[in-house]
Scaffold this motif. Sequence first.
Motif, PDB file in Angstrom:
ATOM      1  N   ILE A  45     -28.562 -27.512  15.113  1.00 18.70           N
ATOM      2  CA  ILE A  45     -28.569 -29.163  14.614  1.00 18.70           C
ATOM      3  C   ILE A  45     -29.264 -29.468  14.103  1.00 18.70           C
ATOM      4  CG2 ILE A  45     -29.866 -31.622  15.830  1.00 18.70           C
ATOM      5  CD1 ILE A  45     -30.019 -30.432  18.804  1.00 18.70           C
ATOM      6  N   LEU A  46     -29.950 -28.602  13.273  1.00 18.67           N
ATOM      7  CA  LEU A  46     -30.848 -29.283  11.973  1.00 18.67           C
ATOM      8  C   LEU A  46     -29.077 -28.931  10.941  1.00 18.67           C
ATOM      9  CD1 LEU A  46     -32.819 -29.909   9.357  1.00 18.67           C
ATOM     10  CD2 LEU A  46     -33.630 -27.268  10.092  1.00 18.67           C
ATOM     11  N   MET A  47     -28.963 -27.662  10.880  1.00 17.88           N
ATOM     12  CA  MET A  47     -27.793 -26.817  10.083  1.00 17.88           C
ATOM     13  C   MET A  47     -26.542 -27.998  10.063  1.00 17.88           C
ATOM     14  SD  MET A  47     -28.868 -24.842   8.538  1.00 17.88           S
ATOM     15  CE  MET A  47     -27.611 -23.080   7.586  1.00 17.88           C
ATOM     16  N   SER A  48     -26.241 -28.186  11.727  1.00 12.98           N
ATOM     17  CA  SER A  48     -24.724 -28.890  11.599  1.00 12.98           C
ATOM     18  C   SER A  48     -24.914 -30.425  10.606  1.00 12.98           C
ATOM     19  CB  SER A  48     -24.447 -29.172  13.542  1.00 12.98           C
ATOM     20  OG  SER A  48     -25.082 -29.643  13.831  1.00 12.98           O
ATOM     21  N   LYS A  49     -26.072 -31.159  11.473  1.00 11.16           N
ATOM     22  CA  LYS A  49     -26.588 -32.312  11.208  1.00 11.16           C
ATOM     23  C   LYS A  49     -27.022 -32.869   9.719  1.00 11.16           C
ATOM     24  CE  LYS A  49     -25.343 -33.867  15.784  1.00 11.16           C
ATOM     25  NZ  LYS A  49     -23.852 -34.134  15.490  1.00 11.16           N
ATOM     26  N   ILE A  50     -27.603 -32.135   9.077  1.00 11.04           N
ATOM     27  CA  ILE A  50     -28.097 -31.804   7.460  1.00 11.04           C
ATOM     28  C   ILE A  50     -27.684 -31.228   6.394  1.00 11.04           C
ATOM     29  CG2 ILE A  50     -30.240 -32.318   6.554  1.00 11.04           C
ATOM     30  CD1 ILE A  50     -31.564 -33.461   8.972  1.00 11.04           C
ATOM     31  N   ALA A  51     -27.933 -30.500   7.200  1.00 10.55           N
ATOM     32  CA  ALA A  51     -27.837 -29.270   5.993  1.00 10.55           C
ATOM     33  C   ALA A  51     -26.198 -28.835   5.521  1.00 10.55           C
ATOM     34  CB  ALA A  51     -28.134 -27.397   6.161  1.00 10.55           C
ATOM     35  N   LEU A  52     -25.702 -28.370   7.186  1.00  8.49           N
ATOM     36  CA  LEU A  52     -23.892 -27.962   6.098  1.00  8.49           C
ATOM     37  C   LEU A  52     -23.583 -29.150   6.296  1.00  8.49           C
ATOM     38  CD1 LEU A  52     -23.225 -25.599   9.493  1.00  8.49           C
ATOM     39  CD2 LEU A  52     -23.242 -25.327   7.024  1.00  8.49           C
ATOM     40  N   PRO A  53     -23.811 -30.903   6.201  1.00  8.22           N
ATOM     41  CA  PRO A  53     -22.781 -31.479   5.630  1.00  8.22           C
ATOM     42  C   PRO A  53     -23.331 -31.779   4.129  1.00  8.22           C
ATOM     43  CG  PRO A  53     -23.324 -32.173   7.974  1.00  8.22           C
ATOM     44  CD  PRO A  53     -24.054 -31.177   7.110  1.00  8.22           C
ATOM     45  N   ARG A  54     -24.903 -31.719   3.875  1.00  8.52           N
ATOM     46  CA  ARG A  54     -25.374 -31.818   2.372  1.00  8.52           C
ATOM     47  C   ARG A  54     -23.700 -30.656   1.012  1.00  8.52           C
ATOM     48  NH1 ARG A  54     -31.163 -32.637   2.729  1.00  8.52           N
ATOM     49  NH2 ARG A  54     -31.355 -34.366   3.634  1.00  8.52           N
TER      50      ARG A  54
END
Length: 181
Positions: A45-54
């Motif tokens: 969730i952290l990667m898909s919602k925050i890190a990867l969009p950035r």
Amino acid sequence: MAESHAGTEVPGDAHGAKGAFPPFDSSSFASQLVWLVIAFGLLYILMSKIALPRIAGILSERSAKIAADLAAAQKAKADSDEAVASYQTALIKARAKAQSIAAETRAAVTAETDTTRKSLEADLSAKLAAAEAKILATKQAALGNVNGIAVDATTAIVEQLLGKAPEPQTVQSAVDAAMAK
């Protein structure tokens, strides 16, 4: 011997009980799997919602910047090519104009030189004709004087040799015959 072992504790065991390494303890596998699923779920969730969009935003910004830079470079190249073509055209026009001016100047100088030359030739021809006429007049006068001097000299020489003066017509015909040769 049993007594000696009963009083010793295993290092790291707070309760004094001997056991296997906790991750390898089969009694705690279920709870470990639950926490593993929770941790990976949170990480996902952290990667898909925050890190990867950035990261995707950064990559798209970089791609857009690179595309804009390439477009600006293409525009600058086109402007440079246009400026070079304009410069070449201006250079060709300037050379043609310089050659035209040089040809006009050459033609004007040639015409002026021809006019001056013809004028000088006419002046020189007139002066030459005048000089030739003067020379001819002087020559005629000199020849007339020479004839008179020759007659006088011949008369004086004959008078000196013979003692008497010869007839002027005889002396004149003798001088004319000698001059004709």
